[in-house]
Design a protein around this motif. Structure first.
Motif, PDB file in Angstrom:
ATOM      1  N   ASP A  76       2.742   6.927  -4.612  1.00  8.15           N
ATOM      2  CA  ASP A  76       2.310   7.366  -5.933  1.00  8.15           C
ATOM      3  C   ASP A  76       1.387   8.570  -5.849  1.00  8.15           C
ATOM      4  OD1 ASP A  76       2.085   6.799  -8.898  1.00  8.15           O
ATOM      5  OD2 ASP A  76      -0.027   6.667  -8.305  1.00  8.15           O
ATOM      6  N   GLU A  77       0.474   8.570  -4.870  1.00  6.08           N
ATOM      7  CA  GLU A  77      -0.431   9.703  -4.720  1.00  6.08           C
ATOM      8  C   GLU A  77       0.299  10.962  -4.281  1.00  6.08           C
ATOM      9  OE1 GLU A  77      -3.426   8.541  -2.016  1.00  6.08           O
ATOM     10  OE2 GLU A  77      -4.529   7.280  -3.449  1.00  6.08           O
ATOM     11  N   CYS A 111       2.804   1.381  -3.628  1.00  6.30           N
ATOM     12  CA  CYS A 111       1.978   1.433  -4.839  1.00  6.30           C
ATOM     13  C   CYS A 111       0.852   2.455  -4.774  1.00  6.30           C
ATOM     14  CB  CYS A 111       1.395   0.048  -5.118  1.00  6.30           C
ATOM     15  SG  CYS A 111       2.643  -1.246  -5.284  1.00  6.30           S
ATOM     16  N   VAL A 112       0.483   2.911  -3.586  1.00  2.07           N
ATOM     17  CA  VAL A 112      -0.639   3.833  -3.462  1.00  2.07           C
ATOM     18  C   VAL A 112      -0.208   5.157  -2.844  1.00  2.07           C
ATOM     19  CG1 VAL A 112      -2.941   4.190  -2.501  1.00  2.07           C
ATOM     20  CG2 VAL A 112      -2.260   1.909  -3.260  1.00  2.07           C
ATOM     21  N   GLU A 113       0.310   5.100  -1.617  1.00  6.86           N
ATOM     22  CA  GLU A 113       0.596   6.341  -0.887  1.00  6.86           C
ATOM     23  C   GLU A 113       1.721   7.137  -1.538  1.00  6.86           C
ATOM     24  OE1 GLU A 113       1.315   5.318   3.143  1.00  6.86           O
ATOM     25  OE2 GLU A 113      -0.672   4.432   3.471  1.00  6.86           O
ATOM     26  N   ILE A 120       0.832  -1.201   0.000  1.00  5.94           N
ATOM     27  CA  ILE A 120       0.000   0.000   0.000  1.00  5.94           C
ATOM     28  C   ILE A 120       0.870   1.256   0.000  1.00  5.94           C
ATOM     29  CG2 ILE A 120      -1.691   1.314   1.347  1.00  5.94           C
ATOM     30  CD1 ILE A 120      -2.792  -1.353   2.344  1.00  5.94           C
ATOM     31  N   CYS A 169       6.599   0.282  -8.776  1.00  8.16           N
ATOM     32  CA  CYS A 169       6.108  -0.722  -7.832  1.00  8.16           C
ATOM     33  C   CYS A 169       6.667  -2.080  -8.234  1.00  8.16           C
ATOM     34  CB  CYS A 169       4.589  -0.741  -7.847  1.00  8.16           C
ATOM     35  SG  CYS A 169       3.890  -1.787  -6.549  1.00  8.16           S
TER      36      CYS A 169
END
Length: 356
Positions: free
Chosen positions: A317-318, A313-315, A310, A350
């Protein structure tokens, strides 16, 4: 494989007490208890008392050194920040720990001496091995961290040996003290360490109440009565509890005292660190740098892989992907080869092994 100085300090102090002070005190105690009153000199009492007091001083010094080292390395870690900033409270905290360790050590020595006079050394050895086996089975099958050695130690194949050895040292240290390193979630854990302390006090009391009358009847204690022995033991138990109360009462006001006994594994503690917005460890300017450093040095048994996915790949990237998009809009058009290179590099943001 690297050994953190705080780990080396706690283990060496624990080994010193376990294999020097404790056996020496037990031998002296057995001699004093089993000898005729007229055969005991003042030097025997002085030697026994000095051994117990020196053990308490060594444990208090080790406790203070380990706790300070932990606070320096991670000043905002909620597990480490129990030492008070007020000097008077710090002294009272040290005095409380000294009283607790000294009298807890004394009642352990008295119990082991009675067990030795009644059954011999083999019963003590077998009972300790049984207890250790139960604790280690719990760490392996419930906590799943038996073979891990410290949170910040670099991964090595020797962890499969050093991990159990370190936990054995912490287990033995629970015979006579409460070492701060032992309560760390990435070591023996607060729930295991506190349970061992309570279990030891209960079992010691049961052993003394059951064995002391029998040992007196067998005349293995020529000069001690049952009443006198029980008064001595429960006085030591009471004073150790008073010392523990003083120590806990004068900890830092902001410290969460439940961290001394509530169950939390090393992985749980690691996830808590990542989910916190506060930078726990010293030497980092951003939370991302702290997390990246912990990811690279932490033992794999503590890594929450789903949480890492998470984060990467998410935090990340955001937070940083939008900046790259905004910067990309202001750039001049690029050739097809350059665009292909950028697309290839973006796919590597990622890692594949994280998304599988």
């Amino acid at each position: 494989m690297a050994f953190a100085p705080v780990v080396m300090l706690s283990l060496t102090k624990g080994l010193e007490i376990t294999f020097e002070s404790l056996p020496e005190s037990v031998i002296q105690s057995v001699f004093v208890l089993s000898s005729e009153y007229n055969d005991i000199s003042i030097l025997n009492y002085v030697g026994l008392v000095s051994s117990v007091i020196s053990a308490g001083l060594i444990l208090t010094d080790a406790n203070l050194g380990v706790s300070r080292s932990q606070m320096v390395s991670a000043p905002r870690n909620p597990v480490y920040n129990f030492l008070p900033s007020v000097k008077v409270n710090l002294y009272l905290c040290m005095i409380g720990f000294f009283v607790f360790s000294t009298f807890y050590f004394m009642l352990t020595v008295f119990t082991i001496s009675l067990a030795y006079l009644r059954f011999g050394g083999h019963v003590i050895l077998y009972s300790m091995l049984t207890e250790f086996s139960i604790v280690m089975l719990y760490k392996h099958f419930i906590d799943k961290e038996f073979f891990a050695f410290a949170l910040q130690a670099k991964t090595s194949q020797f962890d499969y040996i050093i991990g159990p050895v370190a936990k054995f040292v912490y287990y033995v240290m629970a015979l006579f003290t409460y070492m701060p390193n032992s309560k760390n979630p990435c070591e023996l854990g607060p729930h295991v360490t506190s349970s061992l302390i309570v279990w030891r006090m209960v079992t010691n009391s049961v052993v003394v109440m059951l064995m002391l009358p029998r040992v007196v009847i067998d005349k293995a204690l020529p000069w001690m009565t049952v009443t006198g022995g029980l008064i001595f033991y429960f006085l030591c138990l009471f004073l150790s509890l008073v010392g523990a109360y003083i120590q806990f009462e004068h900890q830092d006001e902001k410290h969460e005292r439940w961290r001394w006994w509530r169950r939390q594994t090393g992985k749980d503690h690691f996830i808590e660190c990542w989910n916190s917005d506060t930078i726990w460890w010293a030497g980092f300017d951003t939370k991302e740098s702290e997390m990246a450093s912990c990811w690279m040095t932490v033992n794999p048994l503590y890594l929450p892989m789903e949480r890492i996915k998470i984060w990467l790949c998410v935090e990340i990237d955001e937070r940083y992907g939008k900046k790259e998009e905004e910067e990309g809009e202001t750039k001049e058009p690029q050739s097809e080869a350059e665009e292909g290179t950028e697309k290839e590099s973006s796919t590597l943001a990622c890692p594949k092994w994280l998304t599988q």
